[in-house]
Design a protein around this motif. Structure first.
Motif, PDB file in Angstrom:
ATOM      1  N   ASP A  26       0.955  -1.235  -0.004  1.00  0.00           N
ATOM      2  CA  ASP A  26       0.025  -0.078   0.102  1.00  0.00           C
ATOM      3  C   ASP A  26       0.887   1.117   0.205  1.00  0.00           C
ATOM      4  N   VAL A  27       1.049   2.069  -1.117  1.00  0.00           N
ATOM      5  CA  VAL A  27       2.100   2.866  -1.427  1.00  0.00           C
ATOM      6  C   VAL A  27       1.444   4.480  -1.511  1.00  0.00           C
ATOM      7  N   THR A  28       2.026   5.028  -0.633  1.00  0.00           N
ATOM      8  CA  THR A  28       1.720   6.730  -0.857  1.00  0.00           C
ATOM      9  C   THR A  28       3.034   7.519  -1.395  1.00  0.00           C
ATOM     10  N   ALA A  29       2.707   8.254  -2.214  1.00  0.00           N
ATOM     11  CA  ALA A  29       3.786   9.280  -2.674  1.00  0.00           C
ATOM     12  C   ALA A  29       4.023  10.315  -1.785  1.00  0.00           C
ATOM     13  N   ILE A  30       5.008  10.704  -1.294  1.00  0.00           N
ATOM     14  CA  ILE A  30       5.446  11.807  -0.208  1.00  0.00           C
ATOM     15  C   ILE A  30       6.324  12.930  -1.281  1.00  0.00           C
ATOM     16  N   VAL A  31       5.741  13.797  -1.812  1.00  0.00           N
ATOM     17  CA  VAL A  31       6.405  14.456  -2.759  1.00  0.00           C
ATOM     18  C   VAL A  31       5.919  15.812  -2.672  1.00  0.00           C
ATOM     19  N   ARG A  32       6.862  16.809  -3.186  1.00  0.00           N
ATOM     20  CA  ARG A  32       6.455  18.215  -3.373  1.00  0.00           C
ATOM     21  C   ARG A  32       5.596  18.849  -4.319  1.00  0.00           C
ATOM     22  N   SER A  33       5.922  17.922  -5.544  1.00  0.00           N
ATOM     23  CA  SER A  33       5.092  18.424  -6.712  1.00  0.00           C
ATOM     24  C   SER A  33       4.504  17.274  -7.191  1.00  0.00           C
ATOM     25  N   PRO A  34       3.264  16.959  -6.708  1.00  0.00           N
ATOM     26  CA  PRO A  34       2.324  15.778  -7.033  1.00  0.00           C
ATOM     27  C   PRO A  34       1.856  15.963  -8.658  1.00  0.00           C
ATOM     28  N   GLU A  35       1.876  17.034  -9.242  1.00  0.00           N
ATOM     29  CA  GLU A  35       1.652  16.988 -10.618  1.00  0.00           C
ATOM     30  C   GLU A  35       2.629  16.256 -11.616  1.00  0.00           C
ATOM     31  N   LYS A  36       3.902  15.961 -11.086  1.00  0.00           N
ATOM     32  CA  LYS A  36       4.965  15.355 -11.756  1.00  0.00           C
ATOM     33  C   LYS A  36       4.843  13.906 -11.465  1.00  0.00           C
ATOM     34  N   LEU A  37       3.838  13.353 -10.872  1.00  0.00           N
ATOM     35  CA  LEU A  37       3.777  12.113 -10.526  1.00  0.00           C
ATOM     36  C   LEU A  37       3.641  11.172 -11.818  1.00  0.00           C
ATOM     37  N   ALA A  38       4.386   9.979 -11.963  1.00  0.00           N
ATOM     38  CA  ALA A  38       3.964   8.994 -13.104  1.00  0.00           C
ATOM     39  C   ALA A  38       2.738   8.460 -12.837  1.00  0.00           C
ATOM     40  N   ASN A  39       2.684   7.814 -11.713  1.00  0.00           N
ATOM     41  CA  ASN A  39       1.491   7.089 -11.533  1.00  0.00           C
ATOM     42  C   ASN A  39       0.428   7.982 -10.673  1.00  0.00           C
ATOM     43  N   HIS A  40      -0.644   8.245 -11.251  1.00  0.00           N
ATOM     44  CA  HIS A  40      -1.628   9.316 -10.475  1.00  0.00           C
ATOM     45  C   HIS A  40      -2.619   8.560  -9.664  1.00  0.00           C
ATOM     46  N   HIS A  41      -2.381   7.310  -9.466  1.00  0.00           N
ATOM     47  CA  HIS A  41      -3.242   6.484  -9.066  1.00  0.00           C
ATOM     48  C   HIS A  41      -3.008   6.193  -7.614  1.00  0.00           C
ATOM     49  N   VAL A  42      -1.677   6.602  -7.033  1.00  0.00           N
ATOM     50  CA  VAL A  42      -1.509   6.541  -5.660  1.00  0.00           C
ATOM     51  C   VAL A  42      -1.956   7.571  -4.756  1.00  0.00           C
ATOM     52  N   PRO A  43      -2.142   7.337  -3.547  1.00  0.00           N
ATOM     53  CA  PRO A  43      -2.347   8.423  -2.448  1.00  0.00           C
ATOM     54  C   PRO A  43      -1.109   9.383  -2.533  1.00  0.00           C
ATOM     55  N   VAL A  44      -1.278  10.641  -2.323  1.00  0.00           N
ATOM     56  CA  VAL A  44      -0.358  11.545  -2.139  1.00  0.00           C
ATOM     57  C   VAL A  44      -0.478  12.304  -0.751  1.00  0.00           C
ATOM     58  N   LEU A  45       0.941  12.192  -0.317  1.00  0.00           N
ATOM     59  CA  LEU A  45       1.117  13.293   0.729  1.00  0.00           C
ATOM     60  C   LEU A  45       2.000  14.415   0.385  1.00  0.00           C
ATOM     61  N   LYS A  46       1.453  15.455  -0.019  1.00  0.00           N
ATOM     62  CA  LYS A  46       2.242  16.739  -0.458  1.00  0.00           C
ATOM     63  C   LYS A  46       3.189  17.392   0.647  1.00  0.00           C
ATOM     64  N   ARG A  47       4.566  17.182   0.458  1.00  0.00           N
ATOM     65  CA  ARG A  47       5.224  17.666   1.520  1.00  0.00           C
ATOM     66  C   ARG A  47       6.714  17.828   0.844  1.00  0.00           C
ATOM     67  N   ASP A  48       7.185  19.021   1.459  1.00  0.00           N
ATOM     68  CA  ASP A  48       8.562  19.197   1.116  1.00  0.00           C
ATOM     69  C   ASP A  48       9.263  18.357   2.219  1.00  0.00           C
ATOM     70  N   ILE A  49      10.518  17.487   1.707  1.00  0.00           N
ATOM     71  CA  ILE A  49      11.280  17.066   2.749  1.00  0.00           C
ATOM     72  C   ILE A  49      11.316  17.452   4.041  1.00  0.00           C
ATOM     73  N   LEU A  50      11.763  18.584   4.166  1.00  0.00           N
ATOM     74  CA  LEU A  50      12.368  19.243   5.242  1.00  0.00           C
ATOM     75  C   LEU A  50      10.876  19.511   6.375  1.00  0.00           C
ATOM     76  N   LYS A  51       9.567  19.598   5.651  1.00  0.00           N
ATOM     77  CA  LYS A  51       8.588  19.656   6.559  1.00  0.00           C
ATOM     78  C   LYS A  51       7.793  18.530   7.012  1.00  0.00           C
ATOM     79  N   ILE A  52       8.369  17.401   6.434  1.00  0.00           N
ATOM     80  CA  ILE A  52       7.891  16.181   6.982  1.00  0.00           C
ATOM     81  C   ILE A  52       7.890  15.987   8.641  1.00  0.00           C
ATOM     82  N   THR A  53       6.771  15.646   9.044  1.00  0.00           N
ATOM     83  CA  THR A  53       6.497  15.642  10.749  1.00  0.00           C
ATOM     84  C   THR A  53       6.472  14.265  11.267  1.00  0.00           C
ATOM     85  N   ARG A  54       6.621  14.332  12.486  1.00  0.00           N
ATOM     86  CA  ARG A  54       6.349  12.865  13.262  1.00  0.00           C
ATOM     87  C   ARG A  54       4.912  12.446  12.931  1.00  0.00           C
TER      88      ARG A  54
END
Length: 215
Positions: A26-54
């Protein structure tokens, strides 16, 4: 198993995401720019890597970090690694970080990292900077406390266009070679090695590398 892939829009991140989906994760993409995703069918968490929280990582059994810093910003490898180590400290979620080959050791008799052995002028400045940053980032990971980390380090020839063979040979902290005497693996085979480590759990708080064949 619910996993997240940081950098799922990058070349390796896309391959890891694809491989993990094929393996039934069960895969979630953690990305800053979701519009660049190759697979648009996965859940997305929009985050800059330095903004990821616990709180962000709590739903996941593991997070794979395939983040790649852009040329001229190699220090982001170090900054982002330290940030993630702080976030993952004391939690059960695994952190699997894709490193750089320059952080591998040449052999068991010489504890110098490969990047330290490069003759002056042999590598372009940007590659040298990336290698040095990756080596420093690995040291941060290795010295971390109370983090369920794994460092996944590719060999020196990391082939984005190489074939998928479904086979690879694992090593630990030292440079290894395939049957043809090459430190080589394709992105596709390395992605498989990373994803299979999620299930195998051979390298918790350890580093692994992998080599594959060209055919």
């Amino acid at each position: 198993m619910k996993i997240g892939v940081i950098g799922a829009t990058g070349k390796l991140g896309k391959m890891i995401t694809k491989t993990a989906l094929e393996q039934g994760f069960d895969v979630t993409a953690i990305v800053r720019s979701p519009e660049k995703l190759a697979n648009h069918h996965v859940p997305v968490l929009k985050r800059d890597i330095l903004k990821i929280t616990r709180e962000d990582i709590q739903p996941f059994s593991a997070i794979i970090n395939a983040f790649g810093a852009s040329t001229g910003h190699e220090g982001q490898y170090i900054e982002s690694t330290q940030h993630l180590l702080n976030v993952f400290k004391g939690v059960s979620t695994r952190l699997i970080v894709v490193g750089g080959s320059g952080s591998l050791y040449a052999d068991k008799t010489d504890q110098k990292q490969l990047i330290e052995l490069v003759p002056e002028g042999q590598l372009p400045p940007e590659i040298l900077a990336t290698g040095r940053a990756a080596a420093k980032a690995f040291k941060l990971i290795k010295d971390s406390q109370d983090v369920r980390w794994t460092s996944a380090t590719p060999p020196t020839f990391f082939d984005v266009r190489g074939p998928f063979t479904g086979r690879y040979q694992l090593g630990t902290d030292y440079l290894i070679e395939n049957v043809d005497g090459e430190s080589y693996i394709s992105y596709a085979d390395f992605a498989l090695a990373v994803v299979e480590e999620l299930t195998n759990k051979q390298f918790i708080q350890k580093r692994f590398t992998a080599v594959g064949e060209r055919h």
